[in-house]
Design a protein around this motif. Structure first.
Motif, PDB file in Angstrom:
ATOM      1  N   ASN A  11       0.843  -1.192   0.000  1.00  0.00           N
ATOM      2  CA  ASN A  11       0.000   0.000   0.000  1.00  0.00           C
ATOM      3  C   ASN A  11       0.880   1.243   0.000  1.00  0.00           C
ATOM      4  OD1 ASN A  11      -2.436  -1.448   0.011  1.00  0.00           O
ATOM      5  ND2 ASN A  11      -2.228  -1.805   2.198  1.00  0.00           N
ATOM      6  N   ASP A  12       1.294   1.633  -1.216  1.00  0.00           N
ATOM      7  CA  ASP A  12       2.056   2.863  -1.422  1.00  0.00           C
ATOM      8  C   ASP A  12       3.409   2.853  -0.697  1.00  0.00           C
ATOM      9  OD1 ASP A  12       2.515   5.317  -2.531  1.00  0.00           O
ATOM     10  OD2 ASP A  12       1.441   6.442  -0.999  1.00  0.00           O
ATOM     11  N   ARG A  13       4.062   1.703  -0.622  1.00  0.00           N
ATOM     12  CA  ARG A  13       5.360   1.689   0.053  1.00  0.00           C
ATOM     13  C   ARG A  13       6.502   1.363  -0.901  1.00  0.00           C
ATOM     14  NH1 ARG A  13       3.597  -3.587   2.413  1.00  0.00           N
ATOM     15  NH2 ARG A  13       4.906  -5.229   1.515  1.00  0.00           N
ATOM     16  N   TRP A  44       0.480  -3.385  -6.061  1.00  0.00           N
ATOM     17  CA  TRP A  44       0.819  -2.064  -5.521  1.00  0.00           C
ATOM     18  C   TRP A  44      -0.396  -1.163  -5.585  1.00  0.00           C
ATOM     19  CZ3 TRP A  44       1.084   2.937  -7.629  1.00  0.00           C
ATOM     20  CH2 TRP A  44       1.812   3.878  -6.891  1.00  0.00           C
ATOM     21  N   SER A  46      -2.066   2.650  -4.500  1.00  0.00           N
ATOM     22  CA  SER A  46      -1.880   4.017  -4.019  1.00  0.00           C
ATOM     23  C   SER A  46      -3.067   4.841  -4.489  1.00  0.00           C
ATOM     24  CB  SER A  46      -0.576   4.616  -4.547  1.00  0.00           C
ATOM     25  OG  SER A  46      -0.430   5.953  -4.092  1.00  0.00           O
ATOM     26  N   ASP A  49      -4.801   4.286  -7.967  1.00  0.00           N
ATOM     27  CA  ASP A  49      -3.887   3.494  -8.790  1.00  0.00           C
ATOM     28  C   ASP A  49      -3.706   2.091  -8.216  1.00  0.00           C
ATOM     29  OD1 ASP A  49      -3.385   5.606 -10.562  1.00  0.00           O
ATOM     30  OD2 ASP A  49      -1.888   6.446  -9.212  1.00  0.00           O
ATOM     31  N   ARG A  50      -3.657   1.128  -9.112  1.00  0.00           N
ATOM     32  CA  ARG A  50      -3.502  -0.269  -8.701  1.00  0.00           C
ATOM     33  C   ARG A  50      -2.697  -0.985  -9.788  1.00  0.00           C
ATOM     34  NH1 ARG A  50      -6.624  -2.385  -4.724  1.00  0.00           N
ATOM     35  NH2 ARG A  50      -6.673  -4.635  -4.458  1.00  0.00           N
TER      36      ARG A  50
END
Length: 212
Positions: A11-13, A44, A46, A49-50
């Motif tokens: 998750n956005d990392r 991923w 964010s 966005d996927r």
């Protein structure tokens, strides 16, 4: 032979984009798989966005807090899932196989780099994982005997949620238990409704629905 996939959700990392990138995951390798390279679905997320990175990973033998560090041993591609929320780290074997064979144009990610796990590590991530395990247990224990019609209605509710989320491009809707599972509510079509994620979060474990 059916492939066994390692599924990691970020998750956005940091998005892995090449061989040698390192990332971390809550689940460690199964017994006997400590040194194996496994096909990996790296999802991923964010905001809206996927993306999906398809690669092979191997455990480095390292730990970071309660997590396990993996290295990309072979990299295939990154594709855009267009906000399709059916695909996540707990998705079924069938959906995992779909992801591995999904034919979409690879994204051009020149200049995108994956930060070292130590730079983006979130130590408290497992609180949500514990909640999800409790929820799964309640679903098992609080699902009454269901008729074929009941099962079809439940499937319809979750299908409606997925269609709405796919149209929105992100998770905007939830399937809500009108009487929450935490209050003893049943996992039965008469106790289900599709509501906005915002309303569901606001409702929490309250018995009354925020839209009633």
């Amino acid at each position: 032979m059916e492939l066994k996939f390692r599924v990691i959700q970020s998750n956005d990392r940091g998005l892995i984009t090449k061989q040698g990138d390192r990332t971390y995951a809550r689940r460690g390798p199964a017994k006997g798989e400590e040194t194996l390279e496994l096909p990996t679905l790296f999802i991923w997320v964010s905001g809206k966005d996927r993306y999906l990175a398809r690669c092979w990973t191997q455990w480095t033998g390292e730990r970071l807090g309660d997590d396990f560090i993996y290295v990309v041993s072979w990299f295939r591609d990154v594709i855009d899932l267009h906000g399709d929320t059916r695909y996540h780290q707990w998705c079924s074997k069938q959906l995992r196989s779909e992801l591995w064979t999904l034919e979409r144009a690879a994204l051009d990610l020149a200049g995108v780099s994956c930060p070292p796990p130590e730079d983006v590590y979130e130590a408290d991530r497992h609180k949500s994982a514990i909640y999800l395990q409790r929820r799964k247990q309640r679903l098992r224990e609080q699902t009454p005997a269901l008729s074929p019609e009941d099962k079809e209605l439940i499937e319809h509710a979750y299908g409606q949620r997925d269609r709405l989320n796919e149209e929105a491009g992100f998770i905007e809707y939830h399937v809500d238990h009108i009487i929450p599972l935490a209050k003893g509510g049943a996992h039965h079509p008469a106790n289900l409704q599709v509501i906005s994620a915002r309303d569901n979060v606001r409702k929490g474990a309250k018995v009354r629905s925020p839209i009633e």
